[in-house]
Design a protein around this motif. Structure first.
Motif, PDB file in Angstrom:
ATOM      1  N   ASP A   1     -36.736  10.141 -18.159  1.00 31.52           N
ATOM      2  CA  ASP A   1     -37.363  11.466 -17.985  1.00 31.52           C
ATOM      3  C   ASP A   1     -38.514  10.651 -16.870  1.00 31.52           C
ATOM      4  O   ASP A   1     -38.591   9.134 -16.370  1.00 31.52           O
ATOM      5  N   TRP A   2     -39.393  11.615 -16.872  1.00 29.23           N
ATOM      6  CA  TRP A   2     -40.171  10.705 -15.061  1.00 29.23           C
ATOM      7  C   TRP A   2     -41.362  10.274 -16.347  1.00 29.23           C
ATOM      8  O   TRP A   2     -41.582   9.542 -15.401  1.00 29.23           O
ATOM      9  N   SER A   3     -41.750  10.276 -17.215  1.00 26.44           N
ATOM     10  CA  SER A   3     -42.177  10.714 -17.922  1.00 26.44           C
ATOM     11  C   SER A   3     -42.743  10.138 -19.371  1.00 26.44           C
ATOM     12  O   SER A   3     -41.748  11.265 -19.987  1.00 26.44           O
ATOM     13  N   TYR A   4     -43.436   9.563 -19.443  1.00 27.82           N
ATOM     14  CA  TYR A   4     -43.177   9.727 -21.439  1.00 27.82           C
ATOM     15  C   TYR A   4     -44.678  10.148 -22.384  1.00 27.82           C
ATOM     16  O   TYR A   4     -45.783   9.451 -21.466  1.00 27.82           O
ATOM     17  N   LEU A   5     -44.730  10.285 -23.684  1.00 25.50           N
ATOM     18  CA  LEU A   5     -45.545  10.319 -23.849  1.00 25.50           C
ATOM     19  C   LEU A   5     -47.182   8.996 -24.460  1.00 25.50           C
ATOM     20  O   LEU A   5     -48.201   8.740 -24.010  1.00 25.50           O
ATOM     21  N   ASP A   6     -46.721   8.632 -24.609  1.00 22.65           N
ATOM     22  CA  ASP A   6     -47.062   7.169 -24.830  1.00 22.65           C
ATOM     23  C   ASP A   6     -47.510   6.043 -23.592  1.00 22.65           C
ATOM     24  O   ASP A   6     -48.206   5.614 -23.491  1.00 22.65           O
ATOM     25  N   HIS A   7     -46.238   5.843 -23.017  1.00 26.31           N
ATOM     26  CA  HIS A   7     -46.070   5.369 -21.746  1.00 26.31           C
ATOM     27  C   HIS A   7     -45.899   5.846 -20.038  1.00 26.31           C
ATOM     28  O   HIS A   7     -45.270   6.914 -20.317  1.00 26.31           O
ATOM     29  N   PRO A   8     -46.060   5.566 -18.963  1.00 29.13           N
ATOM     30  CA  PRO A   8     -45.422   5.597 -17.999  1.00 29.13           C
ATOM     31  C   PRO A   8     -44.414   5.083 -17.236  1.00 29.13           C
ATOM     32  O   PRO A   8     -43.829   4.167 -18.488  1.00 29.13           O
ATOM     33  N   PRO A   9     -42.975   5.522 -16.898  1.00 26.56           N
ATOM     34  CA  PRO A   9     -42.337   5.490 -17.144  1.00 26.56           C
ATOM     35  C   PRO A   9     -41.045   4.334 -17.331  1.00 26.56           C
ATOM     36  O   PRO A   9     -39.976   3.836 -17.255  1.00 26.56           O
ATOM     37  N   LEU A  10     -41.617   3.526 -16.627  1.00 26.20           N
ATOM     38  CA  LEU A  10     -41.712   2.062 -15.612  1.00 26.20           C
ATOM     39  C   LEU A  10     -40.220   0.893 -17.147  1.00 26.20           C
ATOM     40  O   LEU A  10     -39.313   0.544 -17.082  1.00 26.20           O
ATOM     41  N   VAL A  11     -40.409   1.237 -18.581  1.00 32.70           N
ATOM     42  CA  VAL A  11     -40.022   0.127 -19.193  1.00 32.70           C
ATOM     43  C   VAL A  11     -38.791   1.023 -19.665  1.00 32.70           C
ATOM     44  O   VAL A  11     -38.067   0.361 -19.863  1.00 32.70           O
ATOM     45  N   GLY A  12     -38.546   2.481 -19.352  1.00 35.06           N
ATOM     46  CA  GLY A  12     -37.240   2.840 -20.314  1.00 35.06           C
ATOM     47  C   GLY A  12     -36.570   2.465 -18.868  1.00 35.06           C
ATOM     48  O   GLY A  12     -35.366   2.803 -18.757  1.00 35.06           O
TER      49      GLY A  12
ATOM     50  N   MET B   1     -47.124  -1.102 -10.535  1.00 33.89           N
ATOM     51  CA  MET B   1     -48.326  -1.247 -12.171  1.00 33.89           C
ATOM     52  C   MET B   1     -48.797  -0.280 -12.491  1.00 33.89           C
ATOM     53  O   MET B   1     -49.008   0.106 -13.623  1.00 33.89           O
ATOM     54  N   GLY B   2     -48.886   0.846 -11.999  1.00 29.88           N
ATOM     55  CA  GLY B   2     -49.156   2.348 -12.480  1.00 29.88           C
ATOM     56  C   GLY B   2     -47.772   3.541 -13.132  1.00 29.88           C
ATOM     57  O   GLY B   2     -48.129   3.383 -14.027  1.00 29.88           O
ATOM     58  N   LEU B   3     -46.907   2.375 -12.905  1.00 31.70           N
ATOM     59  CA  LEU B   3     -45.680   2.748 -13.695  1.00 31.70           C
ATOM     60  C   LEU B   3     -45.173   2.483 -14.784  1.00 31.70           C
ATOM     61  O   LEU B   3     -44.431   2.627 -15.633  1.00 31.70           O
ATOM     62  N   ALA B   4     -45.680   1.363 -14.512  1.00 32.71           N
ATOM     63  CA  ALA B   4     -45.745   0.404 -16.072  1.00 32.71           C
ATOM     64  C   ALA B   4     -46.711   0.672 -17.193  1.00 32.71           C
ATOM     65  O   ALA B   4     -46.342   0.927 -18.427  1.00 32.71           O
ATOM     66  N   LYS B   5     -48.052   0.598 -16.733  1.00 33.91           N
ATOM     67  CA  LYS B   5     -49.396   0.706 -17.850  1.00 33.91           C
ATOM     68  C   LYS B   5     -50.598   1.371 -17.163  1.00 33.91           C
ATOM     69  O   LYS B   5     -51.002   1.682 -16.311  1.00 33.91           O
ATOM     70  N   TYR B   6     -50.588   3.127 -18.376  1.00 35.34           N
ATOM     71  CA  TYR B   6     -52.872   3.424 -17.656  1.00 35.34           C
ATOM     72  C   TYR B   6     -52.965   2.767 -17.584  1.00 35.34           C
ATOM     73  O   TYR B   6     -53.971   2.039 -16.217  1.00 35.34           O
ATOM     74  N   THR B   7     -53.521   1.569 -18.122  1.00 34.62           N
ATOM     75  CA  THR B   7     -54.087   0.277 -17.733  1.00 34.62           C
ATOM     76  C   THR B   7     -54.207  -0.347 -17.226  1.00 34.62           C
ATOM     77  O   THR B   7     -54.922  -1.025 -16.557  1.00 34.62           O
ATOM     78  N   ALA B   8     -53.260  -0.438 -16.141  1.00 33.40           N
ATOM     79  CA  ALA B   8     -53.204  -0.689 -14.583  1.00 33.40           C
ATOM     80  C   ALA B   8     -54.815  -0.388 -13.922  1.00 33.40           C
ATOM     81  O   ALA B   8     -55.386  -1.167 -13.486  1.00 33.40           O
ATOM     82  N   ILE B   9     -54.455   0.683 -13.578  1.00 33.06           N
ATOM     83  CA  ILE B   9     -56.147   1.405 -13.478  1.00 33.06           C
ATOM     84  C   ILE B   9     -57.401   0.046 -13.290  1.00 33.06           C
ATOM     85  O   ILE B   9     -58.457  -0.078 -12.401  1.00 33.06           O
ATOM     86  N   LEU B  10     -56.962  -0.568 -14.105  1.00 33.31           N
ATOM     87  CA  LEU B  10     -58.549  -1.298 -14.529  1.00 33.31           C
ATOM     88  C   LEU B  10     -58.985  -2.141 -13.448  1.00 33.31           C
ATOM     89  O   LEU B  10     -59.846  -2.845 -13.431  1.00 33.31           O
ATOM     90  N   LEU B  11     -57.304  -2.727 -12.640  1.00 39.96           N
ATOM     91  CA  LEU B  11     -57.140  -3.619 -12.233  1.00 39.96           C
ATOM     92  C   LEU B  11     -57.489  -3.327 -10.392  1.00 39.96           C
ATOM     93  O   LEU B  11     -58.135  -4.500  -9.459  1.00 39.96           O
TER      94      LEU B  11
ATOM     95  N   ILE C   1     -49.728   4.766  -0.901  1.00 36.28           N
ATOM     96  CA  ILE C   1     -48.135   4.678  -1.373  1.00 36.28           C
ATOM     97  C   ILE C   1     -47.866   4.702  -2.709  1.00 36.28           C
ATOM     98  O   ILE C   1     -47.292   4.663  -3.815  1.00 36.28           O
ATOM     99  N   ALA C   2     -48.832   4.061  -3.321  1.00 36.07           N
ATOM    100  CA  ALA C   2     -49.885   3.535  -4.702  1.00 36.07           C
ATOM    101  C   ALA C   2     -49.232   4.855  -6.074  1.00 36.07           C
ATOM    102  O   ALA C   2     -49.061   5.341  -6.770  1.00 36.07           O
ATOM    103  N   LEU C   3     -50.293   6.324  -5.119  1.00 34.35           N
ATOM    104  CA  LEU C   3     -50.357   7.274  -5.989  1.00 34.35           C
ATOM    105  C   LEU C   3     -48.512   8.248  -5.419  1.00 34.35           C
ATOM    106  O   LEU C   3     -48.547   8.725  -6.337  1.00 34.35           O
ATOM    107  N   ILE C   4     -48.462   8.420  -4.475  1.00 32.89           N
ATOM    108  CA  ILE C   4     -46.833   8.601  -4.406  1.00 32.89           C
ATOM    109  C   ILE C   4     -45.771   8.045  -5.009  1.00 32.89           C
ATOM    110  O   ILE C   4     -45.060   8.878  -6.353  1.00 32.89           O
ATOM    111  N   MET C   5     -46.005   6.891  -6.018  1.00 33.19           N
ATOM    112  CA  MET C   5     -44.611   6.063  -6.361  1.00 33.19           C
ATOM    113  C   MET C   5     -45.672   6.543  -7.574  1.00 33.19           C
ATOM    114  O   MET C   5     -44.273   6.786  -8.773  1.00 33.19           O
ATOM    115  N   ILE C   6     -46.642   6.564  -8.692  1.00 32.90           N
ATOM    116  CA  ILE C   6     -47.187   7.484  -9.477  1.00 32.90           C
ATOM    117  C   ILE C   6     -46.867   8.630  -9.986  1.00 32.90           C
ATOM    118  O   ILE C   6     -47.782   9.266 -10.938  1.00 32.90           O
TER     119      ILE C   6
END
Length: 470
Positions: A32-43, A148-158, A186-191
């Motif tokens: 899918d484009w994303s998931y409830l628990d996390h962004p999609p990159l892990v999948g 990073m944004g596609l991996a985990k929401y808390t990446a915004i902390l960086l 670029i980052a916003l387009i990716m997420i």
């Protein structure tokens, strides 16, 4: 690095998938484009391995092994640029690979496993920007932040500590550069996939993350100390101390690499220490802090003029590595006996056999109604769904919380014959709480290891399921 990756690959097929592992492999099954628990990159990372090799433990773990091998190499380059010493850099990587939790993230693919790889390129690009300000590095920055944004929401902390780094160096020309705007675009387009999925799903992921991180508004220092104690044990008590020492020493340094590490690692740690007052923090959430400061602390201790500090490091690394290798041996061989129903392998052993037995029972049911498997807990759901993949039966997770299973379950269980898994540790009184035409015990199964009972499962039919009783 290669030796540790090889050890992980050897151990990988010898134990079942854990709760989170199975859940993220299911991301690949239900792309899918994303998931409830996390962004999609892990999948998305799981997907090529899943669709090429199918559902098996070895290939489910190869991505994590590769990612952590890359993270270890990134750590080596990071420490080499700080120490200018191959020997000290290799020692730092050795200590890093002695951490229990970091090894878990290097064997089991979680969103955090991806961030561990990406944090070093982020540090390298930020340092190069401060030094050379090349346009290409702004593009790299945007790509890294996007991944990073596609991996985990808390990446915004960086992002805030990155800006603070440039502010401390008074590089306003970098912060306000048109190329920085390009990096952000670029980052916003990716997420965009994450935003798109949330828009089409009533922003349930954003709302879930807010409640998940902060929990209730009631504070509890019990949660705080429990979270800290979990990290103390999970990363190895000795290496926990090494990391804290490394951070305290690095705070006073002017080296750009160390300053970036302090800003990134410190922000992550402070954030999760603060939120742990409201909800217990899982030990892998602040893993970036330990990834950065176990190596840094190792370097400080190795170069100390005090013999006892050097000896402490040798003991810390040695004991951690011995304990780690023993844990891998026990995990693969499972040769240590445990009392009945006290096995630490309970969550990673027996689920393939449970799913196979359920398939046999379902095939024997001659009812004309559709048949499916049911569980009442999401932790059971992820493993049962994964190990049911070869059999193709529907699996329903019947609980009260909103989770990813509500997205995946596209049809109603009403009117189905549901086969419930009632284990010794997760069970429901089907006849008491559920509306069924008839409730039948379809069979029982003992899960045993080395002659000792690990778990017990009772299979219960709810014929013509009609919902929960009031």
């Amino acid at each position: 690095m290669g030796i540790f990756a090889l050890i992980r690959l050897i151990v990988a097929p010898f134990f079942g998938l854990g709760v989170d592992e199975a859940h993220y492999v299911l991301y690949a099954k239900y792309l899918d484009w994303s998931y409830l628990d996390h962004p999609p990159l892990v999948g998305w990372l799981h997907a090529p391995f899943y669709y090429l090799f199918g559902a098996n433990e070895f290939w489910a773990r190869v991505p994590a092994v590769l990612l952590f091998a890359g993270a270890s190499y990134g750590c080596y380059l990071f420490m080499l640029r700080i120490t200018q010493s191959v020997r000290l850099s290799l020692w730092s990587v050795l200590a890093l690979n002695g951490s229990f939790m970091l090894n878990a993230l290097g064997l089991m693919l979680l969103p955090d496993s991806i961030l561990l790889l990406l944090i070093f390129p982020l540090i390298f690009v930020a340092e190069r920007l401060a030094r050379d300000k090349r346009p290409i590095d702004f593009i790299f920055l945007g790509l890294i932040l996007g991944f990073m944004g596609l991996a985990k929401y808390t990446a915004i902390l960086l992002v805030p500590p990155l800006l603070v780094f440039f502010l401390l160096k008074k590089r306003y020309d970098i912060i306000f550069s048109p190329y920085m705007f390009l990096a952000a675009v670029i980052a916003l387009i990716m997420i965009i996939p994450v935003f798109y999925w949330n828009v089409t799903h009533d922003f349930i992921s954003f709302r879930y993350q807010g409640s998940h991180v902060f929990g209730s508004l009631a504070s509890s220092f019990k949660n705080f100390f429990a979270s800290l104690a979990a990290q103390f044990g999970a990363y190895s008590p000795f290496l926990f101390a090494v990391a804290v020492y490394g951070f305290v020493r690095a705070v006073r340094e002017k080296n750009d690499y160390l300053r970036l590490a302090v800003l990134f690692g410190g922000t992550i740690m402070v954030f999760f220490l603060m939120t742990s007052v409201y909800e217990r923090t899982l030990p892998h959430w602040p893993s970036i802090f330990y990834l950065l400061f176990i190596p840094v602390g190792t370097w400080y201790l190795l170069t100390s003029q005090k013999k006892w500090q050097r000896n402490f490091l040798y003991i810390a690394v040695g004991v951690s590595l011995v304990a780690l290798l023993l844990a891998y041996t026990v995990l693969a061989g499972k040769f240590i006996p445990f009392p009945d129903y006290k096995s630490p392998f309970r969550d990673i052993y027996g689920y393939s056999e449970m799913a196979a037995r359920a398939d046999e029972i379902i095939r024997k049911n001659a009812s004309p109604r559709p048949k499916a498997i049911a569980v009442t807990n999401w932790t059971m759901g992820s493993r049962v769904m994964y190990y049911n993949l070869p059999y193709g039966h529907d699996v329903f997770v019947l609980d009260l919380r909103q989770d990813q299973f509500d997205v995946w379950q596209t049809r109603s269980p009403l009117g189905c014959d549901l086969l419930f898994f009632n284990t010794r540790f997760e069970n429901v009184d089907v006849s008491r709480f559920l509306k069924c035409d008839r409730v039948d015990v379809a069979g029982e199964m003992d899960i045993k290891l080395r002659g000792a009972y690990v778990n017990r499962v009772e299979y219960v039919w709810c014929q013509n399921y009609q919902g929960v009783k009031p």
